[in-house]
Motif scaffolding. Structure first.
Motif, mmCIF file in Angstrom:
data_model
loop_
_atom_site.group_PDB
_atom_site.id
_atom_site.type_symbol
_atom_site.label_atom_id
_atom_site.label_comp_id
_atom_site.label_asym_id
_atom_site.label_seq_id
_atom_site.Cartn_x
_atom_site.Cartn_y
_atom_site.Cartn_z
ATOM 1 N N LYS A 188 0.809 -1.220 0.000
ATOM 2 C CA LYS A 188 0.000 0.000 0.000
ATOM 3 C C LYS A 188 0.843 1.270 0.000
ATOM 4 N N GLU A 189 2.131 1.137 0.341
ATOM 5 C CA GLU A 189 2.999 2.314 0.421
ATOM 6 C C GLU A 189 3.588 2.706 -0.923
ATOM 7 N N PHE A 190 3.381 1.858 -1.952
ATOM 8 C CA PHE A 190 4.046 2.105 -3.234
ATOM 9 C C PHE A 190 3.047 2.361 -4.356
ATOM 10 N N LYS A 191 3.585 2.663 -5.523
ATOM 11 C CA LYS A 191 2.732 3.177 -6.604
ATOM 12 C C LYS A 191 1.761 2.166 -7.177
ATOM 13 N N ASP A 192 2.138 0.896 -7.266
ATOM 14 C CA ASP A 192 1.271 -0.102 -7.879
ATOM 15 C C ASP A 192 0.452 -0.834 -6.824
ATOM 16 N N GLN A 193 -0.895 -0.830 -7.039
ATOM 17 C CA GLN A 193 -1.797 -1.525 -6.133
ATOM 18 C C GLN A 193 -2.588 -2.562 -6.950
ATOM 19 N N PRO A 194 -2.654 -3.804 -6.496
ATOM 20 C CA PRO A 194 -3.371 -4.825 -7.290
ATOM 21 C C PRO A 194 -4.828 -4.471 -7.553
ATOM 22 N N ASP A 195 -5.485 -3.880 -6.531
ATOM 23 C CA ASP A 195 -6.892 -3.540 -6.739
ATOM 24 C C ASP A 195 -7.056 -2.460 -7.806
ATOM 25 N N GLN A 196 -6.137 -1.474 -7.805
ATOM 26 C CA GLN A 196 -6.252 -0.402 -8.796
ATOM 27 C C GLN A 196 -5.937 -0.907 -10.205
ATOM 28 N N ILE A 197 -4.983 -1.815 -10.297
ATOM 29 C CA ILE A 197 -4.670 -2.416 -11.615
ATOM 30 C C ILE A 197 -5.910 -3.127 -12.150
ATOM 31 N N LEU A 198 -6.590 -3.898 -11.279
ATOM 32 C CA LEU A 198 -7.789 -4.627 -11.706
ATOM 33 C C LEU A 198 -8.948 -3.680 -12.013
ATOM 34 N N ILE A 199 -9.065 -2.624 -11.223
ATOM 35 C CA ILE A 199 -10.124 -1.638 -11.490
ATOM 36 C C ILE A 199 -9.911 -0.996 -12.858
ATOM 37 N N ASP A 200 -8.663 -0.623 -13.154
ATOM 38 C CA ASP A 200 -8.364 -0.029 -14.469
ATOM 39 C C ASP A 200 -8.720 -0.999 -15.594
ATOM 40 N N GLN A 201 -8.476 -2.291 -15.372
ATOM 41 C CA GLN A 201 -8.743 -3.286 -16.413
ATOM 42 C C GLN A 201 -10.233 -3.599 -16.542
ATOM 43 N N LEU A 202 -10.905 -3.774 -15.402
ATOM 44 C CA LEU A 202 -12.264 -4.309 -15.429
ATOM 45 C C LEU A 202 -13.369 -3.257 -15.502
ATOM 46 N N CYS A 203 -13.057 -2.057 -15.081
ATOM 47 C CA CYS A 203 -14.127 -1.045 -15.018
ATOM 48 C C CYS A 203 -14.144 -0.108 -16.217
ATOM 49 N N ASN A 204 -13.278 -0.368 -17.167
ATOM 50 C CA ASN A 204 -13.296 0.449 -18.382
ATOM 51 C C ASN A 204 -14.302 -0.152 -19.362
ATOM 52 N N CYS A 205 -15.594 -0.099 -18.969
ATOM 53 C CA CYS A 205 -16.655 -0.740 -19.749
ATOM 54 C C CYS A 205 -17.869 0.171 -19.766
ATOM 55 N N CYS A 206 -18.992 -0.363 -20.233
ATOM 56 C CA CYS A 206 -20.199 0.456 -20.349
ATOM 57 C C CYS A 206 -20.915 0.538 -18.996
ATOM 58 N N TRP A 207 -21.300 1.763 -18.611
ATOM 59 C CA TRP A 207 -22.019 1.953 -17.349
ATOM 60 C C TRP A 207 -23.348 2.671 -17.554
ATOM 61 N N VAL A 208 -23.867 2.622 -18.779
ATOM 62 C CA VAL A 208 -25.150 3.278 -19.080
ATOM 63 C C VAL A 208 -26.280 2.509 -18.398
ATOM 64 N N LYS A 209 -27.236 3.272 -17.835
ATOM 65 C CA LYS A 209 -28.319 2.641 -17.070
ATOM 66 C C LYS A 209 -29.625 2.605 -17.858
ATOM 67 N N CYS A 210 -30.408 1.557 -17.600
ATOM 68 C CA CYS A 210 -31.726 1.412 -18.231
ATOM 69 C C CYS A 210 -32.596 2.605 -17.845
ATOM 70 N N PRO A 211 -33.282 3.207 -18.804
ATOM 71 C CA PRO A 211 -34.088 4.390 -18.498
ATOM 72 C C PRO A 211 -35.274 4.096 -17.588
ATOM 73 N N PHE A 212 -35.646 2.828 -17.434
ATOM 74 C CA PHE A 212 -36.775 2.468 -16.579
ATOM 75 C C PHE A 212 -36.330 2.035 -15.188
ATOM 76 N N CYS A 213 -35.425 1.060 -15.121
ATOM 77 C CA CYS A 213 -35.120 0.443 -13.821
ATOM 78 C C CYS A 213 -33.690 0.681 -13.369
ATOM 79 N N ALA A 214 -32.897 1.370 -14.189
ATOM 80 C CA ALA A 214 -31.503 1.706 -13.870
ATOM 81 C C ALA A 214 -30.577 0.504 -13.821
ATOM 82 N N ALA A 215 -30.983 -0.625 -14.410
ATOM 83 C CA ALA A 215 -30.052 -1.758 -14.544
ATOM 84 C C ALA A 215 -28.924 -1.332 -15.472
ATOM 85 N N VAL A 216 -27.717 -1.827 -15.182
ATOM 86 C CA VAL A 216 -26.540 -1.347 -15.914
ATOM 87 C C VAL A 216 -26.255 -2.218 -17.128
ATOM 88 N N CYS A 217 -25.969 -1.561 -18.245
ATOM 89 C CA CYS A 217 -25.563 -2.301 -19.447
ATOM 90 C C CYS A 217 -24.309 -3.106 -19.122
#
Length: 1665
Positions: free
Chosen positions: A1506-1535
């Protein structure tokens, strides 16, 4: 498996010849040597041969041994069969030539089979499987060789080509005589001798030795003997359909035993019309009956002695003078050498058409005994006994002639006799019912007409009847049905049918097959109603689902009928051959039960339909027409009830299975497990049985049953590729007949109601498989469009549904048009074009071929061209109409589907050559069949087909879409979705490989920058470093898109994903360049300070050494040393930092309050907001009305805007908060806090922006927000930014505050001081200093590598991270369910990305510290070893090099540092160690220290990362969360699309959720809306578009604007319990959060309350498979 004797008798090969010879020798000993008194010239007078031929099949005179008949080897009580007529004194008279022939007979049989290449088929017989496959095409007029003759005959017979008997044979060998070429005369010699030679009748020995070609009937009988019982049955059925006579009595070619192949007749059904006169009116009655059950008169024909007159030809004139029902000597291909027909009795039936020109007014069997009846006594006796009338052809008889005795016996018999004297010249004489007719000098037509009159006259009197089944009672012959296996199957079938005997045929299904019928129909209706909900939708849906479950329970209770129990037991226990017999017998016996009922119902239907048509023509709209229609409907219902066959038994199996499967009920004791049903059905389907795909009675596809059935087929065959061929057309247009002829299938063909529903059958591709990319053709035959009993309002919908279903299923669809009625054609075309139009809209691309049957003159090319032009015009017209209805553009049919009217339209001749029922199939029809088959296979060779798995999913997709009104919007291509999800997984793997490589490159370059070895980053350099990996990824992509089994489907995304990978690669390169440029800039900005630090360190080192030398040998106590060092340390630091200012810590809270006050907010308000802490939850608040300045104004405004109720306003405020939060965080994170430090101005800038945005929002609304809202929002933004600012400022202070920096080095210099005090050498001190520096840099390097390694391990092996976006979503939801915390759910609902990031962090934490702690520790240890290895190698190489080059300590330090510059951050000065020259010693000292460091490092806490620049969780977040986050106009379910920008593809999610989750409520009420979007879009409800008073049907939601148009929401009836459980579990929390109620229209369905957390989690697993 043990076979019965019956089977073995027909399977013997040449090894049985010796046995036969023995029997013949025994027979010969009993025979007399006397010659038969035959009036015939000897063979050496060829001119007279013609007059001595056997009467019908060219059996030669008594001198030609190769073509003699053999008498039966069977003897009764030691006497000849002739004793019936009192010829005991002549019982042993035989000619010597016959004795010779008996010896030759088996050898001749072997020779014949060898010539036909059938020698192996006596053991391995022809079976249905041999012909239920697609082989090379059979050319119609192709001349074949003898070895292919049998196969060609069979293939053409299977296609109903009656010319199969007349196949031209190629002369392959001079030994075979075919056309007998004319010998040439030598012209060199002239004179009388030439004319004598010319007129001579002497046979040339060369020519006489030539072998004749095989007799056509020998081919037929050879094939018959070489076939198993099932194929014999099929073959005989086809012969009967070709209006040929079929064998009734057959001598075994080896043993000469007589067999009656009764089994082969079981599939033959004859239909005829009887005309009766009643009250001066002719009444025509139709009869359709299995021929084995028919009781008809039988007229038997045989001849005594050789005759010149053809008996068979005469018989043909009685039955059908245009068709050779019986083969005779004048037929094409006939030869004198005939081997297997002598002694064969053939039978054919005359069936009247109910017309005045009928030869006979009732059905009559005609039996023909081939060969001399004198020599075939057994057969003759049987026929004379069974016949109603005996007809005998004889020459003029002399007293004492053997024939005279036979005639005498027949004369004495009570049976009518007609004696035809071939050389008699007298008028017909009748005596006591016996007729004598002379044939000499009479035309055949005269004889025929007179003979017809005599037979009619005889049969008008009481007479004996003949029934085929009675042949089983005849003694002295074998009956094939006596076979053990056949009897075993029959016994099992009789056990079933016994239950039905005596029952009303209309009640059988209601009594024994209760799972179908009312229960199944009710289930189907209820299921379809789920797609047309109108009231309280979710409650109504829940009630319907409960109804469906209750129906399934009722089906389970009704599933134990004795009939089905016996049927399943027999299917399960019998072996394959027994099972085939069992199924055949079951169908035969069922048909027999239903025949009478069906016949009368069909006649009633026909009459009533005629009445309706008559009234329609008169345009009668009275109640009479309505009444007749109702009566017609009632008869139709009766017809449905009376129709009973195997398909209903299989349908019942399917329903029992579906019922138990849906409830997971176990079978009752004694009942075969329902889970085995699909396996049983799969075995039958593989063996060639058609299986019901769509139940035509209920108009429904049993998806569960079909899926399980296909799963079992896949288990047994593998996931084979199939080419799906669908057939569509008007009822009774000959679809099934065409398929049966084309592929040898077994689809039911009958008048009245044809194929009911849709059936599928597998046809294997045989030796031509190399030409195709699939293993099977899967044929789908359908019930006819515009079926009579479906006349009414449902017809069009039913037809559209069926057409869309089968067109969608097929790789190719045959559209069958019958006749040239344009009205019929138009109706069919409209349905077909609309179906094809729908396919185009859902990206399915079938091909179609139009088959125009029953065309009067297909030879006229001009008519064909005109017909095609008219068809093209109709198709274009229909395409325009369909386009208008479906809402898309199409000017012509070719806009919709690839279609060439010149190639894709086939014209068929009419099926019958003449008028049924006596007409044979038209040869032109079979030619058309072959041409169409060749065309289909040619087109199919260009297709890959689809796998069985794909076929299964396509059935699901098409049917589920058809249940909805809007097929195109409802269609969901499951297979395409699965392929896309797999592609997403691959995309994730490819991008991860690129990211992982870039992380490694980034770390190496970062180390070089920190080591001052790099001061510039070029894009070209980064691209070059990435080039190898990028190329590998591109190659992997190419391989995937080119070689994957679904490459045809993948091609649509190839370009998109290729560009996305390039974008990702480029972004990675640019991103790393940006980050490293910042590091370089920071390094440059800190250069002065860094130089100063180096200066500080050198001075500190020098002062430490000086102090140590001063105190050396004076202080030995550790405590004293520490005291002395501390006393001078503060002075050193003060001296070195003179003139530098310390960096202050952030006063975050005070700065916030000051900034808010400067914005104009009161201190009290600021303090109150801060102390309450409510600002921290502002983004997740359910109700924002308390922030509105005037509640009254708010209520007025939200009620005034009918289309924008309170929910819409809540959403707008929430959206503003989220937008401001994101913009503010982006603004703060763009500030150079880590390089220049924190400034309150950053917060002030953000606070001003927040206030501006709130003011801007208020300007668009009719209400204002309280000051509290802005204060809370600013504090919320500050709170979200605090951790980042604090961390960044901490880094800045560490790097830029000299005092902090020096204090951090205190321990290092104390150790040096202590070491020198103890008398250590410079090498030891430098070694310790290097180890100290290595320690810190190694920890950083190991932690960064471990972070990357753990991220890689988790990305590849943790299910939540190793798949696509969908898998991540599933596990995030599971985690929320397991925790059961409402706040977590609300965060997910409001800001799903934030919650998913939290989930990733929690999973990483769990992985590192609990679940996989050991694995994570091993990754760290491996990295420690790698670093240790690198440092040791650097030590070794630096020492060797400096020793070789004789360098100094400065060079050694420089070399050592350069070797580690990309691996570690390491810089050191050797300024105070110039006296070192023992490098090996230095190396040893460093290695000692290194060992100690590495040992400690191996047990390093993973928290250190945690004291250094590379964090496993942040690496995974950068990889996995670069996707579609648009929500359904009715129920807000995520694409759940893995790509952030996946246009033009729609947004979608596997399942939506209750709108109540998002706080949606009914307008002007506090009632939450519990409905799911997926239920709404299948209902008739409407919604109000935002800001307007316009209501839009949910089914047309896409028309509501861009926010809606980009979403694909398909009706979904899957029972997703996750969100129903959530609503019930957190009901009170939701009501409190949104300040709304689950009441009234928002009442929660009772069924939902039953859903448990376990159900919820399980439903996630089922949905995300």
């Amino acid at each position: 498996m043990e076979e019965s004797a019956a089977v073995k008798d027909t399977s013997q090969t040449s090894q049985t010849v010796s046995t036969a010879n023995k029997q013949r020798e025994e027979l010969e000993e009993e025979e007399s040597a006397a010659k038969t008194n035959v009036k015939c010239d000897p063979v050496d007078k060829p001119a007279d041969v013609e007059h001595c031929e056997e009467n019908d099949n060219n059996t030669p005179v008594a001198g030609e041994s190769e073509i003699k008949s053999v008498p039966s080897a069977t003897k009764e009580n030691g006497t000849s069969d002739m004793n019936l007529y009192g010829n005991k004194d002549k019982k042993s008279e035989k000619i010597s030539e016959e004795t010779d022939m008996k010896k030759q007979y088996p050898a001749q049989t072997e020779t014949l089979l060898g010539r036909l290449d059938l020698q192996d088929r006596h053991q391995q017989k022809f079976s249905l499987a041999d012909f239920l496959q697609i082989g090379p095409p059979v050319e119609q007029d192709h001349v074949t060789c003898e070895k292919d003759l049998a196969h060609t005959f069979l293939h053409r017979l299977m296609m109903l080509d009656y010319r199969a008997r007349y196949i031209p044979v190629r002369q392959d060998s001079p030994e075979v005589s075919h056309s007998k070429p004319v010998p040439e005369v030598d012209s060199s010699e002239t004179g009388d001798s030439d004319s004598d030679d010319f007129l001579s009748t002497t046979v040339d020995p060369d020519q006489s030795s030539k072998q004749s070609h095989v007799h056509p009937m020998d081919v037929q009988m050879a094939v018959f003997h070489c076939s198993d019982t099932f194929f014999k049955q099929n073959m005989i059925t086809k012969l009967s359909q070709c209006q040929y006579a079929v064998p009734l009595l057959v001598p075994d070619p080896v043993t000469m035993d007589i067999e009656c192949p009764l089994w082969t007749f079981r599939q033959i059904r004859k239909t005829w019309k009887i005309t009766q006169t009643k009250d001066n009116l002719n009444i025509v009655t139709m009869k359709s009956i299995p021929i084995c059950k028919a009781e008809t008169p039988m007229v038997s024909f045989f001849h005594l002695g050789p005759l010149p007159q053809s008996k068979s030809q005469l018989m043909n004139t009685l039955i059908n003078d245009r068709h050779n029902t019986f083969f005779h000597r004048n037929c094409r291909g006939s030869t004198k050498s005939r081997h297997l027909m002598d002694g064969v009795a053939e039978i054919a039936w005359y069936c009247p058409a109910g017309k005045p020109n009928d030869a006979f007014n009732n059905c009559i069997a005609f039996c023909n005994l081939h060969g001399d009846a004198l020599l075939n006594e057994k057969q003759r006796d049987i026929l004379t006994e069974k016949s109603s009338v005996n007809v005998v052809l004889v020459p003029t008889l002399e007293k004492g002639d053997k024939s005279t005795a036979v005639i005498s016996g027949l004369f004495k018999s009570p049976k009518p006799l007609i004696c035809l004297i071939v050389d008699g010249n007298f008028d017909t004489v009748e005596k006591k019912g016996k007729y004598k007719m002379g044939l000499k000098d009479r035309s055949q037509s005269d004889v025929s007409e007179e003979l017809k009159g005599i037979i009619r006259n005889i049969l008008s009197e009481p007479h004996a009847s003949f029934q085929l089944e009675t042949m089983a009672e005849v003694s002295g012959i074998r009956v094939d049905e006596d076979d053990h296996l056949c009897q075993k199957g029959k016994s099992a079938a009789e056990g079933i049918v016994k239950l039905l005997q005596g029952m009303d045929g209309l009640k059988i299904k209601d009594t024994f097959l209760q799972c179908q019928g009312q229960l199944w129909s009710k289930w189907c209706r209820t299921n379809k109603e789920l797609y047309h909900l109108t009231g309280h939708i979710e409650n109504e849906k829940s009630e319907k689902e409960q109804q469906l479950e209750r129906i399934r329970e009722d089906q389970c209770k009704a599933s134990c009928s004795e009939l089905m129990k016996l049927f399943i037991e027999s299917l399960s226990s019998l072996q394959s051959t027994d099972r085939e017999y069992f199924l055949k017998w079951t169908q035969i016996l069922m048909d027999a039960l239903c025949t009478d009922d069906l016949s009368s119902i069909l006649q009633s239907y026909d009459k009533k339909w005629s009445d309706v048509l008559a009234l329609k023509k008169k345009h009668d709209k009275s109640d009479q027409l309505k009444m007749k229609r109702n009566e017609l409907e009632q008869i139709s219902t009766k017809l449905q009830s009376a129709t009973f066959g195997l398909e209903h038994m299989f349908r019942e199996m399917g329903q029992i299975y579906e019922a138990h499967k849906s409830l997971e009920k176990q079978p009752t004791s004694g009942q075969t497990g329902w889970s085995k049903y699909p396996e049983l059905a799969a075995e039958l389907m593989i063996s060639g049985h058609p299986m019901e795909l769509m139940d035509g009675d209920a108009g429904h596809v049993p998806l569960t049953w079909i899926s399980s059935l296909l799963d079992e087929v896949i288990k047994k065959l593998g996931n084979k590729r199939v080419f799906v061929l669908s057939v569509l057309g008007v009822q009774s247009s000959g679809k099934s007949t065409m398929l049966n002829a084309m592929f040898g299938l077994q689809f039911a063909v009958s008048a009245g109601r044809c194929t009911k529903g849709a059936f599928m059958q597998l046809v294997r591709v045989s030796e031509i498989k190399k030409d195709f990319q699939f293993d099977y053709v899967l044929v789908v035959d359908t019930e006819g469009l515009r079926a009579l009993e479906l006349e009414g309002n449902v017809t069009l919908h039913h037809d559209n549904e069926l057409a869309t279903f089968v067109v969608g299923l097929g790789n190719m669809t045959l559209i069958n048009i019958f006749g040239e009625n344009p009205a019929d054609m138009q109706d069919v075309l409209q349905i077909v074009v609309q179906a094809v139009m729908r396919m185009k809209q859902v990206k399915l691309s079938p091909s179609c071929v139009f088959v125009h049957q029953n065309v009067t003159d297909i030879a006229a090319a001009e008519m064909n061209m005109d017909g095609k032009r008219r068809l093209q015009d109709k198709l274009d017209q229909m395409a325009q109409l369909a386009a208008k209805e479906e809402g898309c553009d199409a000017e012509c049919f070719s806009d919709v589907i690839a279609f060439d009217v010149q190639k894709d339209v086939k014209y068929f001749a009419q099926l019958w050559e003449g008028s049924p029922p006596m007409a044979p199939p038209n040869p032109g029809y079979s030619e058309s069949i072959q041409e169409l088959k060749t065309f289909i296979l040619s087109k199919a060779s260009e297709s890959e087909g689809i796998t069985l798995e794909q076929f299964k999913s396509k059935i699901h997709d098409l049917w589920n879409a058809l249940l909805n009104e809007n097929f195109v919007f409802s269609f969901k291509n499951t297979h395409e979705i699965a392929v896309y999800r797999n592609l997403e997984v691959q995309y994730g793997n490819w991008t991860w490989t690129l990211r992982r490589t870039m992380l490694t490159i980034e770390n190496e370059l970062y180390n070089r920058i920190e080591n001052r070895n790099l001061d510039r980053i070029e894009l070209s350099h980064l691209s070059k470093e990435m080039s190898k990996t990028y190329e590998e990824i591109q190659n992997a992509m190419t391989t995937y898109f080119d070689n994957d089994s679904d490459k045809e489907m993948l091609v649509q995304w190839r370009g998109t994903f290729k560009s996305k990978i390039k974008e990702f690669h480029d972004e990675q390169v640019r991103g790393v360049q940006r980050k490293l440029d910042e590091v370089i800039q920071q390094k440059k900005a800190c250069k002065k300070l860094d130089d100063k630090k180096t200066e500080f360190e050198d001075k500190l080192l020098q002062k430490s050494k000086e102090l140590a030398h001063q105190l050396k040998d004076k202080v030995n106590d550790e405590e004293e040393l520490r005291k002395q060092f501390n006393s001078v340390w503060r002075g050193w630091v003060t001296e070195l930092t003179a003139g530098t200012k310390p960096i202050k810590d952030i006063k975050y809270e005070a700065d916030q309050s000051e900034i808010l006050h400067e914005l104009g907010f009161e201190w009290a308000l600021i303090d109150e907001s801060r102390s309450s802490g409510n600002y921290k939850k502002i983004s997740g608040v359910g109700d924002y009305s308390h922030y509105v300045a005037s509640r009254k104004l708010w209520d007025q405004f939200t009620s005034f805007l009918k289309g924008s109720p309170q929910y819409e306003e809540q959403q707008r405020i929430r959206s503003v908060i989220n937008d401001i939060e994101q913009q503010s965080l982006d603004a703060i994170k763009s500030k150079p806090v880590a390089t220049k430090g924190y400034s309150p101005a950053y917060l002030a800038e953000v606070a001003n922006k927040v206030k501006e945005k709130v003011t801007e929002f208020e300007s668009t609304r009719k209400y204002t927000l309280k000051k509290e809202f802005t204060v809370d929002l600013v504090l919320y933004v500050f709170d979200r930014a605090e951790s980042w600012l604090t961390e960044s400022h901490k880094k800045f202070k560490m790097n830029n505050d000299a005092l902090v920096y020096l204090e951090s080095k205190k321990e290092r210099y104390y150790n040096i001081f202590k070491s020198v005090c103890k008398g250590s050498s410079s090498a030891v001190v430098l070694g310790e200093l290097i180890c100290e520096k290595l320690k810190s840099s190694t920890v950083e390097a190991v932690c960064n590598k471990t972070a990357s390694g753990i991220a890689d391990e988790m990305r590849c092996n943790v299910p939540a991270f190793s798949g696509n976006r969908l898998d991540l979503e599933k596990h995030a939801l599971k985690s929320l369910a397991e925790k059961e915390k409402f706040d977590g759910f609300i965060t997910y609902i409001r800001t799903p990305r934030k919650q998913v990031e939290t989930f990733i962090k929690e999973e990483v934490e769990k992985y590192i510290f609990t679940e996989e702690r050991d694995k994570a520790q091993n990754i760290l240890k491996k990295n420690v070893e790698d670093i240790k290895s690198s440092v040791s190698q650097a030590l070794f190489e630096a020492t060797v090099k400096i020793k070789t080059e004789k360098g100094d300590i400065d060079k050694w330090v420089k070399e050592f540092s350069s070797l580690l510059h990309s691996k570690l951050i390491f810089t050191i000065s050797a300024q105070n160690f110039r006296d070192i020259n023992e490098f090996d010693f230095l190396k040893e000292e460093i290695e000692k220290g290194l060992e100690c460091i590495m040992e400690k490092m191996s047990s390093l806490s993973l928290d250190k990362m945690k004291e250094f620049k590379d964090q496993p969780d942040q690496i995974l977040i950068d990889q996995l969360c670069n996707c579609c986050w648009v929500k359904c106009p009715f129920c807000a379910a995520v694409c759940t699309n893995t790509l952030a920008d996946h246009s033009p593809g729609d947004h979608s999610v596997p399942f939506h959720r209750s709108a109540a989750v998002n706080g949606v409520h009914y307008r002007n009420t506090d009632d939450l809306d519990v409905n799911f979007c997926t239920t709404n879009v299948a209902s008739d409800w409407k919604f109000y578009h935002s800001g307007t008073d316009k209501s839009i049907p949910f089914k047309e939601y896409r028309t509501a604007g861009p926010r809606f148009a980009d979403w694909r929401i398909t009706p979904d009836e899957s029972k997703v319990k996750f969100w129903t459980w959530f609503v019930c579990c957190f009901k009170k929390d939701l009501e409190k959060h949104y300040k709304l109620k689950f009441e009234g229209l928002g009442e929660i369905p009772k069924e939902w309350i039953k859903h448990t957390k376990e159900d919820a989690i399980k439903s996630l697993d089922e949905m995300f498979k």
